[in-house]
Motif scaffolding. Sequence first.
Motif, PDB file in Angstrom:
ATOM      1  N   LEU A  48     -39.244   3.403 147.171  1.00  7.54           N
ATOM      2  CA  LEU A  48     -38.767   2.335 148.061  1.00  7.54           C
ATOM      3  C   LEU A  48     -37.527   2.753 148.853  1.00  7.54           C
ATOM      4  O   LEU A  48     -36.982   1.955 149.620  1.00  7.54           O
ATOM      5  N   GLY A  49     -37.085   3.979 148.644  1.00  2.80           N
ATOM      6  CA  GLY A  49     -35.945   4.491 149.399  1.00  2.80           C
ATOM      7  C   GLY A  49     -34.603   4.347 148.734  1.00  2.80           C
ATOM      8  O   GLY A  49     -33.573   4.704 149.316  1.00  2.80           O
ATOM      9  N   HIS A  50     -34.553   3.830 147.509  1.00  3.64           N
ATOM     10  CA  HIS A  50     -33.276   3.659 146.813  1.00  3.64           C
ATOM     11  C   HIS A  50     -32.766   5.014 146.320  1.00  3.64           C
ATOM     12  O   HIS A  50     -33.525   5.819 145.774  1.00  3.64           O
ATOM     13  N   ARG A  51     -31.461   5.250 146.513  1.00  4.33           N
ATOM     14  CA  ARG A  51     -30.870   6.507 146.075  1.00  4.33           C
ATOM     15  C   ARG A  51     -29.658   6.295 145.174  1.00  4.33           C
ATOM     16  O   ARG A  51     -29.249   7.218 144.486  1.00  4.33           O
ATOM     17  N   LYS A  52     -29.075   5.117 145.188  1.00  7.82           N
ATOM     18  CA  LYS A  52     -27.977   4.790 144.277  1.00  7.82           C
ATOM     19  C   LYS A  52     -28.455   3.665 143.363  1.00  7.82           C
ATOM     20  O   LYS A  52     -28.562   2.514 143.777  1.00  7.82           O
ATOM     21  N   ILE A  53     -28.752   4.064 142.135  1.00  6.93           N
ATOM     22  CA  ILE A  53     -29.436   3.165 141.202  1.00  6.93           C
ATOM     23  C   ILE A  53     -28.575   2.993 139.949  1.00  6.93           C
ATOM     24  O   ILE A  53     -27.982   3.946 139.446  1.00  6.93           O
ATOM     25  N   VAL A  54     -28.535   1.770 139.468  1.00  6.00           N
ATOM     26  CA  VAL A  54     -27.774   1.439 138.261  1.00  6.00           C
ATOM     27  C   VAL A  54     -28.733   1.112 137.126  1.00  6.00           C
ATOM     28  O   VAL A  54     -29.730   0.406 137.334  1.00  6.00           O
ATOM     29  N   PHE A  55     -28.441   1.659 135.943  1.00  5.62           N
ATOM     30  CA  PHE A  55     -29.126   1.199 134.739  1.00  5.62           C
ATOM     31  C   PHE A  55     -28.204   0.215 134.049  1.00  5.62           C
ATOM     32  O   PHE A  55     -27.129   0.578 133.574  1.00  5.62           O
ATOM     33  N   LEU A  56     -28.615  -1.031 134.024  1.00  6.26           N
ATOM     34  CA  LEU A  56     -27.799  -2.092 133.424  1.00  6.26           C
ATOM     35  C   LEU A  56     -28.100  -2.117 131.927  1.00  6.26           C
ATOM     36  O   LEU A  56     -28.994  -2.808 131.469  1.00  6.26           O
ATOM     37  N   GLN A  57     -27.329  -1.327 131.174  1.00  5.96           N
ATOM     38  CA  GLN A  57     -27.613  -1.174 129.751  1.00  5.96           C
ATOM     39  C   GLN A  57     -27.021  -2.294 128.907  1.00  5.96           C
ATOM     40  O   GLN A  57     -27.614  -2.710 127.910  1.00  5.96           O
ATOM     41  N   ARG A 115     -33.237   1.035 124.571  1.00 10.24           N
ATOM     42  CA  ARG A 115     -32.503   1.049 125.848  1.00 10.24           C
ATOM     43  C   ARG A 115     -32.174   2.487 126.252  1.00 10.24           C
ATOM     44  O   ARG A 115     -32.273   2.851 127.425  1.00 10.24           O
ATOM     45  N   ARG A 116     -31.758   3.287 125.269  1.00  6.45           N
ATOM     46  CA  ARG A 116     -31.450   4.681 125.582  1.00  6.45           C
ATOM     47  C   ARG A 116     -32.679   5.418 126.089  1.00  6.45           C
ATOM     48  O   ARG A 116     -32.603   6.212 127.025  1.00  6.45           O
ATOM     49  N   GLU A 117     -33.826   5.167 125.477  1.00  5.83           N
ATOM     50  CA  GLU A 117     -35.053   5.839 125.905  1.00  5.83           C
ATOM     51  C   GLU A 117     -35.419   5.450 127.340  1.00  5.83           C
ATOM     52  O   GLU A 117     -35.871   6.287 128.125  1.00  5.83           O
ATOM     53  N   LEU A 172     -24.304   1.400 133.351  1.00  2.00           N
ATOM     54  CA  LEU A 172     -23.290   0.357 133.145  1.00  2.00           C
ATOM     55  C   LEU A 172     -23.416  -0.215 131.737  1.00  2.00           C
ATOM     56  O   LEU A 172     -24.435  -0.814 131.382  1.00  2.00           O
ATOM     57  N   ARG A 173     -22.363  -0.039 130.953  1.00  2.00           N
ATOM     58  CA  ARG A 173     -22.324  -0.573 129.590  1.00  2.00           C
ATOM     59  C   ARG A 173     -21.185  -1.588 129.494  1.00  2.00           C
ATOM     60  O   ARG A 173     -20.087  -1.343 129.981  1.00  2.00           O
ATOM     61  N   PHE A 174     -21.465  -2.704 128.854  1.00  2.00           N
ATOM     62  CA  PHE A 174     -20.480  -3.780 128.803  1.00  2.00           C
ATOM     63  C   PHE A 174     -20.891  -4.788 127.749  1.00  2.00           C
ATOM     64  O   PHE A 174     -22.050  -4.821 127.317  1.00  2.00           O
ATOM     65  N   GLY A 197     -19.746 -11.170 128.326  1.00  2.00           N
ATOM     66  CA  GLY A 197     -18.738 -11.226 129.376  1.00  2.00           C
ATOM     67  C   GLY A 197     -19.304 -11.016 130.760  1.00  2.00           C
ATOM     68  O   GLY A 197     -18.567 -11.083 131.762  1.00  2.00           O
ATOM     69  N   GLY A 198     -20.606 -10.762 130.869  1.00  2.00           N
ATOM     70  CA  GLY A 198     -21.223 -10.541 132.161  1.00  2.00           C
ATOM     71  C   GLY A 198     -21.026  -9.125 132.673  1.00  2.00           C
ATOM     72  O   GLY A 198     -20.187  -8.376 132.177  1.00  2.00           O
ATOM     73  N   PHE A 199     -21.788  -8.759 133.684  1.00  2.00           N
ATOM     74  CA  PHE A 199     -21.748  -7.394 134.178  1.00  2.00           C
ATOM     75  C   PHE A 199     -20.921  -7.244 135.454  1.00  2.00           C
ATOM     76  O   PHE A 199     -20.680  -6.126 135.916  1.00  2.00           O
ATOM     77  N   ILE A 200     -20.471  -8.362 136.049  1.00  2.00           N
ATOM     78  CA  ILE A 200     -19.748  -8.293 137.320  1.00  2.00           C
ATOM     79  C   ILE A 200     -18.501  -7.406 137.244  1.00  2.00           C
ATOM     80  O   ILE A 200     -18.276  -6.574 138.132  1.00  2.00           O
ATOM     81  N   PRO A 201     -17.652  -7.520 136.202  1.00  2.00           N
ATOM     82  CA  PRO A 201     -16.489  -6.625 136.135  1.00  2.00           C
ATOM     83  C   PRO A 201     -16.880  -5.153 136.128  1.00  2.00           C
ATOM     84  O   PRO A 201     -16.231  -4.321 136.778  1.00  2.00           O
ATOM     85  N   ALA A 202     -17.967  -4.806 135.397  1.00  2.00           N
ATOM     86  CA  ALA A 202     -18.412  -3.415 135.362  1.00  2.00           C
ATOM     87  C   ALA A 202     -18.904  -2.972 136.733  1.00  2.00           C
ATOM     88  O   ALA A 202     -18.655  -1.837 137.165  1.00  2.00           O
ATOM     89  N   LEU A 203     -19.583  -3.861 137.444  1.00  2.00           N
ATOM     90  CA  LEU A 203     -20.084  -3.523 138.772  1.00  2.00           C
ATOM     91  C   LEU A 203     -18.927  -3.358 139.759  1.00  2.00           C
ATOM     92  O   LEU A 203     -18.934  -2.448 140.604  1.00  2.00           O
ATOM     93  N   LEU A 204     -17.922  -4.220 139.657  1.00  2.00           N
ATOM     94  CA  LEU A 204     -16.756  -4.102 140.532  1.00  2.00           C
ATOM     95  C   LEU A 204     -16.025  -2.776 140.300  1.00  2.00           C
ATOM     96  O   LEU A 204     -15.579  -2.118 141.245  1.00  2.00           O
TER      97      LEU A 204
END
Length: 337
Positions: free
Chosen positions: A168-177, A185-187, A207-209, A213-220
């Motif tokens: 789909l053209g994505h090149r910057k991808i996050v794994f929301l662990q 999850r590791r696999e 991204l581990r958190f 507490g939500g993932f927004i702080p980790a994303l920021l």
Amino acid sequence: MGRVTLQDIASYTGLSKFAVSRSLAGKEGVSESTRQRVEEAATALGYNRQKPTEEQREITLIFHDKVDSVSYELRTMLQDGMQREAHRLGQPVRLQWTHDANRVEAMAKDSAGIILVGPHEQTTLDIVKASGVPVVRLGWVSPLEQADHVGGTDHEAGIAVGEYLLGLGHRKIVFLQGEEGYRGRRERYYGLRESLEGCPDAELHDLRFAEDGGFIPALLTLQKSGVLPTAMFCAHDGLALTAVSELLARGFRIPEDMSVVGFGDFSAATQISPQLTTIKVQGLEMGATALRLLLERLETRDLSVPARRILIASTFIERRSSGPAPVQAKQLNEASR
């Protein structure tokens, strides 16, 4: 010629020992034509039937009783799959939810076989192994552990998601662990990483958190380092639902600004808008397969057969939470709520 065995009949007919055994025992689960074929082969080979020495004993399904909300729906599917298959085959089963090693030891003494579900402690595993009762595991096993096991395709799922997002053209991808320490999850992460390694301009960020507490702080924090992702693969559907909700609340469009992919395909995946692209875990079939594998082990009683691993392939479900990568990645506004 020595005593004719079930394996001899299986080799003669080209059928499995499981099918041969059920045919000769007059049990359900085989067609009439298969039953007749086995009977004819048994007669031709001179097979002597052994009379049962005791009544059919129950199989015990033991679920670890400490289960989080993420795993609950999958556990329910596994249980349903086992019980449906047991009913179809006329096999008596009993169900226990416990992590108490002493209770497991007591149940092993009067069970024909055991299916263990979940992360049972090593003490429990040692007790079951020492009992000599055939066991099938639904839950992670140690590398090369000599235990029959039925599982899913976590690593393959990660590969499939990676290839899909790259396409789909994505090149910057996050794994929301989210929380660390879960092997599944590791696999999934390792599979995702493997697929992206073949694309030189692709970036993967883990991204581990603490999930409460939500993932927004980790994303920021990630954004402050100069990374603006356009797609997220979430370790489970619950995290994906949180991601979609949080991003929508902060002005993101899904999937125009951010594609979100989950894992599990549980009920909530279709109860949000946009509905979630995800990986469907085949829990019913995993449960049914575990029961069949245990029954085959019980029928053959051949200790020379090595431990087996059966993986039930998951299914990719594409819905509306994923789409082509945007021309320009969207910045998360720290002040927006």
